[in-house]
Design an enzyme around this catalytic site. Structure first.
Site, PDB file in Angstrom:
ATOM      1  N   LYS A   1      -2.003   6.505  11.006  1.00 30.62           N
ATOM      2  CA  LYS A   1      -2.646   7.825  11.004  1.00 30.62           C
ATOM      3  C   LYS A   1      -4.150   7.583  10.933  1.00 30.62           C
ATOM      4  CE  LYS A   1      -1.440  10.662   7.496  1.00 30.62           C
ATOM      5  NZ  LYS A   1      -0.591  11.546   6.673  1.00 30.62           N
TER       6      LYS A   1
ATOM      7  N   GLY B   1       8.223   2.993   0.388  1.00 27.87           N
ATOM      8  CA  GLY B   1       8.297   3.680   1.676  1.00 27.87           C
ATOM      9  C   GLY B   1       8.776   2.830   2.844  1.00 27.87           C
TER      10      GLY B   1
ATOM     11  N   ASP C   1      -2.866   5.205   6.269  1.00 27.89           N
ATOM     12  CA  ASP C   1      -3.572   6.487   6.290  1.00 27.89           C
ATOM     13  C   ASP C   1      -5.067   6.219   6.064  1.00 27.89           C
ATOM     14  OD1 ASP C   1      -4.116   9.191   6.189  1.00 27.89           O
ATOM     15  OD2 ASP C   1      -3.259   9.514   4.212  1.00 27.89           O
TER      16      ASP C   1
ATOM     17  N   GLU D   1       4.540  -2.190   6.295  1.00 24.85           N
ATOM     18  CA  GLU D   1       4.113  -0.906   5.726  1.00 24.85           C
ATOM     19  C   GLU D   1       4.806   0.254   6.439  1.00 24.85           C
ATOM     20  OE1 GLU D   1       3.046   0.746   3.512  1.00 24.85           O
ATOM     21  OE2 GLU D   1       1.156   0.124   2.647  1.00 24.85           O
ATOM     22  N   ASP D   2       4.936   1.360   5.735  1.00 26.36           N
ATOM     23  CA  ASP D   2       5.481   2.562   6.369  1.00 26.36           C
ATOM     24  C   ASP D   2       4.397   3.289   7.157  1.00 26.36           C
ATOM     25  OD1 ASP D   2       4.111   3.241   4.038  1.00 26.36           O
ATOM     26  OD2 ASP D   2       5.631   4.637   3.302  1.00 26.36           O
TER      27      ASP D   2
ATOM     28  N   ASP E   1       8.041   9.693   1.627  1.00 28.35           N
ATOM     29  CA  ASP E   1       8.422  10.716   0.661  1.00 28.35           C
ATOM     30  C   ASP E   1       7.344  11.771   0.493  1.00 28.35           C
ATOM     31  OD1 ASP E   1       6.628   8.830  -0.728  1.00 28.35           O
ATOM     32  OD2 ASP E   1       7.012  10.114  -2.466  1.00 28.35           O
TER      33      ASP E   1
ATOM     34  N   ARG F   1      12.973  10.651   1.384  1.00 28.81           N
ATOM     35  CA  ARG F   1      12.951   9.301   1.978  1.00 28.81           C
ATOM     36  C   ARG F   1      14.185   9.057   2.835  1.00 28.81           C
ATOM     37  NH1 ARG F   1       8.844   6.481  -0.525  1.00 28.81           N
ATOM     38  NH2 ARG F   1       8.549   6.822  -2.735  1.00 28.81           N
TER      39      ARG F   1
ATOM     40  N   VAL G   1       3.875  13.572   6.858  1.00 29.89           N
ATOM     41  CA  VAL G   1       5.234  13.414   7.388  1.00 29.89           C
ATOM     42  C   VAL G   1       6.154  12.840   6.308  1.00 29.89           C
ATOM     43  CG1 VAL G   1       4.566  13.174   9.814  1.00 29.89           C
ATOM     44  CG2 VAL G   1       4.607  11.145   8.360  1.00 29.89           C
TER      45      VAL G   1
END
Ligand code: IMP
Ligand code: MG
Length: 191
Positions: free
Chosen positions: A132, A45, A104, A100-101, A160, A166, A154
């Protein structure tokens, strides 16, 4: 199950502007590293964030990659983290920045902090494009954060859903939960 792409949450211009600001913050935080900063890109990601960030940095960097999996095919974390590809370069005494993307639950990042700390890097910090916080299960220290977003799933710019989306240039909301049908995925990926 039916689903569709929702509104754009962060468009490409907004993303690039913020990535430029983050790069300046990161350069300032590493004024004097004995060796190039290691950008530890968390596959898959983070690839777009990491490459764009690297090109906005003035400091020298080296790339390293690690792949973990925490989600099955759906949109909720399984909670357990699986190491898919480990690092291969020596990280001992290096300045390592995990890229990191999205954070969460924090389970993936928490696992990675422990895993990489065992290599005894000189420093270990974390940059994430998205945060998040609503679903956080573990406290993780975030050193550089692009955007804090609400508790929505998202996609795009590396993120993804069941492997697709992506390559969307913007970050978009997904309206319905579920696994994409082949037709739906192809229709949007090629639009
Ligand atoms: P965590 O372990 O729950 O913090 O989840 C981290 C990983 O879950 C991220 O690296 C993503 O791969 C994935 N993830 C979490 N939220 C989203 C989302 O909204 N869209 C796409 N992937 C997500
Ligand atoms: Mg993912």
């Amino acid at each position: 199950m039916a689903y569709s792409l929702g509104d754009i949450l962060l468009d490409a211009t907004t993303l690039q502007k913020r990535i430029g600001e983050l790069a300046a913050e990161i350069d300032a935080a590493y004024p004097d590293t004995p060796q190039p900063l290691v950008l530890l890109t968390i596959l898959k990601g983070s690839i777009f964030f990491s490459t764009d960030l690297s090109r906005a940095l003035r400091n020298n960097v080296e790339f390293e990659f690690i792949a973990v999996r925490s989600y099955g095919g759906g949109t909720t974390s399984s909670g357990s983290v699986e190491l898919v590809k480990d690092v291969s370069m020596q990280l001992r005494d290096r300045d390592v920045l995990m890229v990191e993307d999205i954070i969460d639950t924090g389970n993936t990042t928490s696992y990675l902090y422990d895993h990489i700390a065992r290599h005894e890097p000189r420093s270990l910090r974390l940059a994430t494009l998205l945060n998040k916080p609503d679903r956080r299960e573990r406290d993780v220290r975030i050193d550089f954060c692009g955007f804090t977003i609400p508790n929505e799933f998202v996609v795009g710019f590396g993120l993804d859903m069941a492997g697709v989306y992506r390559n969307l240039p913007d970050i978009r909301l997904v309206q319905d939960d579920g696994v994409p049908t082949e037709q739906g995925a192809n229709a949007i990926a090629s639009s």
